[in-house]
Scaffold this active site. Structure first.
Site, PDB file in Angstrom:
ATOM      1  N   GLU A  56      -0.426 -25.419  15.300  1.00  0.00           N
ATOM      2  CA  GLU A  56      -0.551 -26.847  15.609  1.00  0.00           C
ATOM      3  C   GLU A  56      -0.745 -27.076  17.098  1.00  0.00           C
ATOM      4  O   GLU A  56      -1.563 -27.906  17.514  1.00  0.00           O
ATOM      5  CB  GLU A  56       0.701 -27.600  15.128  1.00  0.00           C
ATOM      6  N   CYS A  79       7.116 -27.271  11.913  1.00  0.00           N
ATOM      7  CA  CYS A  79       8.542 -27.047  12.161  1.00  0.00           C
ATOM      8  C   CYS A  79       9.117 -28.168  13.023  1.00  0.00           C
ATOM      9  O   CYS A  79       8.433 -28.754  13.854  1.00  0.00           O
ATOM     10  CB  CYS A  79       8.768 -25.696  12.820  1.00  0.00           C
ATOM     11  N   SER A 172      -3.552  16.945  -0.976  1.00  0.00           N
ATOM     12  CA  SER A 172      -4.058  15.599  -1.263  1.00  0.00           C
ATOM     13  C   SER A 172      -5.071  15.114  -0.234  1.00  0.00           C
ATOM     14  O   SER A 172      -5.359  13.920  -0.181  1.00  0.00           O
ATOM     15  CB  SER A 172      -2.877  14.614  -1.309  1.00  0.00           C
ATOM     16  N   TRP A 174      -8.863  15.151   0.900  1.00  0.00           N
ATOM     17  CA  TRP A 174      -8.534  13.741   0.743  1.00  0.00           C
ATOM     18  C   TRP A 174      -8.912  13.306  -0.662  1.00  0.00           C
ATOM     19  O   TRP A 174      -9.955  13.716  -1.182  1.00  0.00           O
ATOM     20  CB  TRP A 174      -9.273  12.893   1.761  1.00  0.00           C
ATOM     21  N   THR A 200       6.593  13.562   0.344  1.00  0.00           N
ATOM     22  CA  THR A 200       5.347  13.273   1.053  1.00  0.00           C
ATOM     23  C   THR A 200       5.400  13.831   2.470  1.00  0.00           C
ATOM     24  O   THR A 200       4.406  14.367   2.984  1.00  0.00           O
ATOM     25  CB  THR A 200       5.093  11.753   1.086  1.00  0.00           C
ATOM     26  N   ASP A 204       2.560  16.495   3.204  1.00  0.00           N
ATOM     27  CA  ASP A 204       1.465  15.971   4.032  1.00  0.00           C
ATOM     28  C   ASP A 204       1.763  15.941   5.527  1.00  0.00           C
ATOM     29  O   ASP A 204       0.841  15.858   6.341  1.00  0.00           O
ATOM     30  CB  ASP A 204       1.104  14.551   3.581  1.00  0.00           C
ATOM     31  N   LEU A 208       2.264   8.384   9.769  1.00  0.00           N
ATOM     32  CA  LEU A 208       2.623   7.048   9.276  1.00  0.00           C
ATOM     33  C   LEU A 208       2.455   5.981  10.349  1.00  0.00           C
ATOM     34  O   LEU A 208       3.286   5.075  10.482  1.00  0.00           O
ATOM     35  CB  LEU A 208       4.049   7.017   8.722  1.00  0.00           C
TER      36      LEU A 208
END
Length: 372
Positions: A56, A79, A172, A174, A200, A204, A208
């Protein structure tokens, strides 16, 4: 038949829905100021830190004196409380706006009708509605967090056509193509936390982190590892870099292992067990208290299965890659107890499908459980 959304409100929704940045734990809001002659004189979208300027205010600053006597269209109730910035209602009143139309009422207890009341008290015509469903979808995570205290949980996985997330060896890399991996890194910039299981990490060794176009994003999500018994190696990549890492573990994980991870900069969170696994709801409650509004669960299959079994998934992103893995021992996308009968399988609704290079992205929401 759904009501038509006024063009300025649709523009405000587009601004909020297509913003390239993230402002969590705040909601993403779009605002448009329309003069009495029907011309758009100001637009704005919620801004990220350090200013946290609300949509706003951005729109009013763009409009300047032309905001006097104008109508503001905004995707969320303005708000009326002071947080990191002054109340938006004060800015709207001070600008001389004559009418405010907002799509949906704010679920935050500090607002929740108070903005509407403040504007009307100042003599500004204030109208709710018009694009409510769309506005709720844009801020689906915000509304979940504000009404339940829990993060909005998105389950994401990439699987072959036969439902495998890796080969029989566990490899995995890819399953999905380059376009999907780029999409996934962009998605990481829009969530507050990413969660994987210790398996994982072992298989792998992921970072992250969010790295769209190969570059580390300025905003990085919290990295969460679910490790019931203490298997995460202290030299794992997920414990490197500037991004924070939270390791949720069980009461019986070795104290020396905990100390080794803490020495690497990780925060250890001890949680009770629910059967053989960590109490995932207790984990979500703790994340919610930390203002984690959205949580991306990336796997593996056991962790995803546990979230689905507990009914904790709010949204699904399933990438289907054009390859066949076979092999009975290859890991499946979702494990867990699952459904004993097809009638008990989790049904998904509001399903959309789009192309990501050679892959298909299926996005859907778990259907509410039927009650007898």
């Amino acid at each position: 038949m759904a009501a038509m959304i006024p063009e300025p409100m649709q523009r405000a929704l587009d601004l909020a829905g297509n913003a390239a940045h993230c402002v969590s734990p705040n909601p993403m809001v779009g605002a448009v100021v329309v003069a009495a002659d029907g011309s758009v004189v100001g637009e704005g979208v919620s801004q990220p830190p350090p200013g946290w300027t609300h949509a706003e205010v951005v729109a009013l600053e763009a409009a300047g004196e032309r905001a006097r006597g104008a109508t503001m269209y905004v995707t969320l109730e303005p708000c009326a409380h002071a947080g990191k910035t002054p109340p938006c209602t004060d800015a709207i009143i001070g600008a001389g706006v004559s009418e405010v139309r907002y799509a949906v009422r704010d679920a935050d207890t500090q607002v929740d009708g108070r903005g509407h009341e403040a504007l009307e008290k100042a003599g500004i015509r204030t109208v709710a509605g018009g694009g409510e469903e769309e506005a709720r979808r844009i801020n689906e995570a915000f509304f979940k967090h504000r009404t339940t205290g829990l993060p909005f949980v998105v389950a994401k996985f990439a699987a072959s056509l036969d439902g495998k997330i890796g080969a029989a060896s566990g490899d995995s890399r890819w399953v999905s193509g380059a376009e999907t991996r780029e999409w996934a890194h962009v998605l990481r910039t829009r969530v507050d936390a990413i969660l994987v299981g210790s398996s994982t990490v072992l298989v792998d060794d992921p970072l992250l982190t969010a790295r769209p176009s190969g570059e580390a994003a300025e905003r990085q999500p919290l990295r969460v590892i679910v490790d019931t018994r203490g298997r995460t190696p202290p030299m794992s990549q997920v414990l490197t870099g500037e991004s924070r890492t939270l390791v949720a573990t069980g009461p019986d994980s070795p104290p020396e292992w905990r100390a080794a991870l803490e020495a690497r900069g990780a925060e250890l969170l001890a949680l009770p067990l629910a059967g053989d696994h960590l109490d995932l709801r207790a984990l979500l409650e703790e994340l919610g208290r930390r203002d984690i509004v959205s949580l991306l669960v990336e796997g593996g299959g056991v962790v995803l299965g546990a979230f689905f079994d507990a009914g904790l998934v709010d949204k699904v992103h399933a990438v289907i890659a054009p390859l066949i893995v076979g092999a009975a021992d290859a890991p499946a996308a979702v494990a867990g107890e699952g459904a004993y009968r097809m009638a008990d399988a989790l049904r998904l609704r509001e399903v959309t499908v789009e192309r990501l290079g050679g892959d298909l992205l299926v996005t859907a929401y778990p259907a509410p459980a039927e009650t007898e």
